[in-house]
Design a protein around this motif. Sequence first.
Motif, PDB file in Angstrom:
ATOM      1  N   LEU A  37       0.822  -1.197   0.000  1.00 20.35           N
ATOM      2  CA  LEU A  37       0.000   0.000   0.000  1.00 20.35           C
ATOM      3  C   LEU A  37       0.865   1.259   0.000  1.00 20.35           C
ATOM      4  CD1 LEU A  37      -2.466  -1.212   2.759  1.00 20.35           C
ATOM      5  CD2 LEU A  37      -2.896  -1.183   0.300  1.00 20.35           C
ATOM      6  N   ALA A  38       0.447   2.213  -0.807  1.00 16.12           N
ATOM      7  CA  ALA A  38       1.079   3.533  -0.763  1.00 16.12           C
ATOM      8  C   ALA A  38       0.592   4.210   0.515  1.00 16.12           C
ATOM      9  CB  ALA A  38       0.676   4.343  -1.993  1.00 16.12           C
ATOM     10  N   THR A  39       1.238   5.306   0.895  1.00 20.43           N
ATOM     11  CA  THR A  39       0.862   6.000   2.127  1.00 20.43           C
ATOM     12  C   THR A  39       0.768   7.493   1.912  1.00 20.43           C
ATOM     13  OG1 THR A  39       3.166   6.251   2.801  1.00 20.43           O
ATOM     14  CG2 THR A  39       2.016   4.278   3.589  1.00 20.43           C
ATOM     15  N   GLU A  40       0.050   8.120   2.824  1.00 28.08           N
ATOM     16  CA  GLU A  40       0.012   9.578   2.891  1.00 28.08           C
ATOM     17  C   GLU A  40       0.312   9.926   4.336  1.00 28.08           C
ATOM     18  OE1 GLU A  40       0.036  13.334   2.103  1.00 28.08           O
ATOM     19  OE2 GLU A  40      -0.331  11.937   0.474  1.00 28.08           O
ATOM     20  N   PRO A  41       1.442  10.491   4.652  1.00 29.59           N
ATOM     21  CA  PRO A  41       2.431  11.033   3.737  1.00 29.59           C
ATOM     22  C   PRO A  41       3.208   9.948   3.006  1.00 29.59           C
ATOM     23  CG  PRO A  41       3.184  11.270   5.999  1.00 29.59           C
ATOM     24  CD  PRO A  41       1.796  10.719   6.061  1.00 29.59           C
ATOM     25  N   ALA A  42       3.570  10.272   1.782  1.00 27.99           N
ATOM     26  CA  ALA A  42       4.246   9.312   0.902  1.00 27.99           C
ATOM     27  C   ALA A  42       5.614   8.886   1.435  1.00 27.99           C
ATOM     28  CB  ALA A  42       4.382   9.905  -0.499  1.00 27.99           C
ATOM     29  N   SER A  43       6.253   9.726   2.223  1.00 28.14           N
ATOM     30  CA  SER A  43       7.596   9.425   2.734  1.00 28.14           C
ATOM     31  C   SER A  43       7.619   8.210   3.657  1.00 28.14           C
ATOM     32  CB  SER A  43       8.158  10.641   3.469  1.00 28.14           C
ATOM     33  OG  SER A  43       7.309  10.984   4.562  1.00 28.14           O
ATOM     34  N   VAL A  44       6.466   7.808   4.183  1.00 28.02           N
ATOM     35  CA  VAL A  44       6.387   6.675   5.099  1.00 28.02           C
ATOM     36  C   VAL A  44       6.408   5.346   4.349  1.00 28.02           C
ATOM     37  CG1 VAL A  44       4.932   5.534   6.830  1.00 28.02           C
ATOM     38  CG2 VAL A  44       5.123   8.023   6.794  1.00 28.02           C
ATOM     39  N   GLY A  45       5.823   5.307   3.167  1.00 27.09           N
ATOM     40  CA  GLY A  45       5.604   4.036   2.469  1.00 27.09           C
ATOM     41  C   GLY A  45       6.498   3.837   1.290  1.00 27.09           C
ATOM     42  N   PRO A  46       6.203   2.815   0.532  1.00 26.78           N
ATOM     43  CA  PRO A  46       5.041   1.919   0.659  1.00 26.78           C
ATOM     44  C   PRO A  46       5.206   0.943   1.827  1.00 26.78           C
ATOM     45  CG  PRO A  46       6.426   1.185  -1.147  1.00 26.78           C
ATOM     46  CD  PRO A  46       7.032   2.457  -0.622  1.00 26.78           C
ATOM     47  N   LEU A  47       4.062   0.410   2.285  1.00 31.32           N
ATOM     48  CA  LEU A  47       4.045  -0.560   3.373  1.00 31.32           C
ATOM     49  C   LEU A  47       3.478  -1.877   2.860  1.00 31.32           C
ATOM     50  CD1 LEU A  47       2.635   1.671   6.266  1.00 31.32           C
ATOM     51  CD2 LEU A  47       4.994   0.872   5.990  1.00 31.32           C
ATOM     52  N   THR A  48       4.111  -2.974   3.266  1.00 23.57           N
ATOM     53  CA  THR A  48       3.650  -4.310   2.891  1.00 23.57           C
ATOM     54  C   THR A  48       3.035  -4.969   4.116  1.00 23.57           C
ATOM     55  OG1 THR A  48       5.415  -4.524   1.254  1.00 23.57           O
ATOM     56  CG2 THR A  48       4.348  -6.556   1.974  1.00 23.57           C
ATOM     57  N   ILE A  49       1.806  -5.446   3.976  1.00 25.98           N
ATOM     58  CA  ILE A  49       1.120  -6.110   5.084  1.00 25.98           C
ATOM     59  C   ILE A  49       1.662  -7.531   5.226  1.00 25.98           C
ATOM     60  CG2 ILE A  49      -1.093  -6.956   5.961  1.00 25.98           C
ATOM     61  CD1 ILE A  49      -2.417  -4.634   4.397  1.00 25.98           C
ATOM     62  N   GLU A  50       2.185  -7.844   6.413  1.00 26.40           N
ATOM     63  CA  GLU A  50       2.668  -9.203   6.693  1.00 26.40           C
ATOM     64  C   GLU A  50       1.550 -10.078   7.238  1.00 26.40           C
ATOM     65  OE1 GLU A  50       6.142  -9.218   9.209  1.00 26.40           O
ATOM     66  OE2 GLU A  50       7.449  -9.118   7.466  1.00 26.40           O
ATOM     67  N   THR A  51       0.816  -9.551   8.237  1.00 28.17           N
ATOM     68  CA  THR A  51      -0.284 -10.316   8.828  1.00 28.17           C
ATOM     69  C   THR A  51      -1.426  -9.375   9.173  1.00 28.17           C
ATOM     70  OG1 THR A  51       0.538 -10.084  11.098  1.00 28.17           O
ATOM     71  CG2 THR A  51       1.268 -12.032   9.865  1.00 28.17           C
ATOM     72  N   GLY A  52      -2.593  -9.951   9.290  1.00 25.85           N
ATOM     73  CA  GLY A  52      -3.766  -9.209   9.717  1.00 25.85           C
ATOM     74  C   GLY A  52      -4.665 -10.129  10.518  1.00 25.85           C
ATOM     75  N   ARG A  53      -5.310  -9.565  11.542  1.00 13.97           N
ATOM     76  CA  ARG A  53      -6.237 -10.348  12.359  1.00 13.97           C
ATOM     77  C   ARG A  53      -7.223  -9.407  13.025  1.00 13.97           C
ATOM     78  NH1 ARG A  53      -4.634 -10.966  18.091  1.00 13.97           N
ATOM     79  NH2 ARG A  53      -2.860  -9.597  18.457  1.00 13.97           N
ATOM     80  N   VAL A  54      -8.350  -9.979  13.435  1.00  7.84           N
ATOM     81  CA  VAL A  54      -9.358  -9.197  14.151  1.00  7.84           C
ATOM     82  C   VAL A  54      -9.221  -9.517  15.634  1.00  7.84           C
ATOM     83  CG1 VAL A  54     -11.810  -8.785  14.458  1.00  7.84           C
ATOM     84  CG2 VAL A  54     -10.897  -9.182  12.171  1.00  7.84           C
ATOM     85  N   HIS A  55      -9.180  -8.460  16.439  1.00 11.02           N
ATOM     86  CA  HIS A  55      -9.087  -8.614  17.896  1.00 11.02           C
ATOM     87  C   HIS A  55     -10.065  -7.639  18.530  1.00 11.02           C
ATOM     88  CE1 HIS A  55      -7.365  -9.213  21.855  1.00 11.02           C
ATOM     89  NE2 HIS A  55      -7.229  -7.895  21.976  1.00 11.02           N
ATOM     90  N   SER A  56     -11.022  -8.170  19.286  1.00 11.09           N
ATOM     91  CA  SER A  56     -12.039  -7.350  19.958  1.00 11.09           C
ATOM     92  C   SER A  56     -12.741  -6.411  18.983  1.00 11.09           C
ATOM     93  CB  SER A  56     -11.414  -6.548  21.102  1.00 11.09           C
ATOM     94  OG  SER A  56     -10.881  -7.405  22.072  1.00 11.09           O
ATOM     95  N   GLY A  57     -13.044  -6.917  17.794  1.00 15.78           N
ATOM     96  CA  GLY A  57     -13.788  -6.142  16.807  1.00 15.78           C
ATOM     97  C   GLY A  57     -12.963  -5.143  16.016  1.00 15.78           C
ATOM     98  N   ARG A  58     -11.663  -5.096  16.234  1.00 13.35           N
ATOM     99  CA  ARG A  58     -10.787  -4.163  15.511  1.00 13.35           C
ATOM    100  C   ARG A  58      -9.818  -4.952  14.644  1.00 13.35           C
ATOM    101  NH1 ARG A  58     -10.826   1.613  16.904  1.00 13.35           N
ATOM    102  NH2 ARG A  58      -9.571   1.419  15.054  1.00 13.35           N
ATOM    103  N   LEU A  59      -9.536  -4.416  13.472  1.00 16.54           N
ATOM    104  CA  LEU A  59      -8.553  -5.040  12.590  1.00 16.54           C
ATOM    105  C   LEU A  59      -7.166  -4.617  13.037  1.00 16.54           C
ATOM    106  CD1 LEU A  59      -7.850  -6.738  10.103  1.00 16.54           C
ATOM    107  CD2 LEU A  59      -8.107  -4.662   8.727  1.00 16.54           C
TER     108      LEU A  59
END
Length: 181
Positions: A37-59
């Motif tokens: 994913l690209a980012t705003e501000p652009a200087s931070v990214g791009p970022l690659t998602i390694e893992t994702g999970r739902v915890h207490s209703g939040r991603l």
Amino acid sequence: MQLVVARVGRAHGIKGEVTVEVRTDEPELRLAPGSVLATEPASVGPLTIETGRVHSGRLLLHFAGVSDRTGAEALRNVLLIAEVDPENVPDDPEEFYDHQLIDLDVVTADGAVVGRIAEISHLPYQDLLIVKRPDGSEVMVPFVAEIVPEIDLTEQRAVIDPPPGLLDEEQAETARGGDDA
């Protein structure tokens, strides 16, 4: 076409996970492990998602290269942006992707201009259209068939039938067919 799909929230734990405020109707597609994913501000990214999970209703997401709480906190409030094919549309004609709705003109059934859709807010029970008005203010319109009976992508407009009080008094009068003086 680039669309904001999430905003990074607080760090979660000490291993670099972050909470995210989802801003897409397809988080399982746009925020899946391996997504870049690209980012705003652009200087931070791009970022690659390694893992994702739902915890207490939040991603919760963990990005490559972010290994501790300090790194996760540094990402707070960063917008995550995905590249989306504008030709990609849902199979169901009653469903719409956010990118189809953003920038549609919003008018009442009698043609009174309300504004333009600036954002879609995905809430647990219903979505809201965030409509930017000509005067710069915003109004939140529940995206339900009773209030938004028509989306016309050809004409690039959304027709709304607002209940009394949804719009300010002047706009509410116009929507009810009162005099527009």
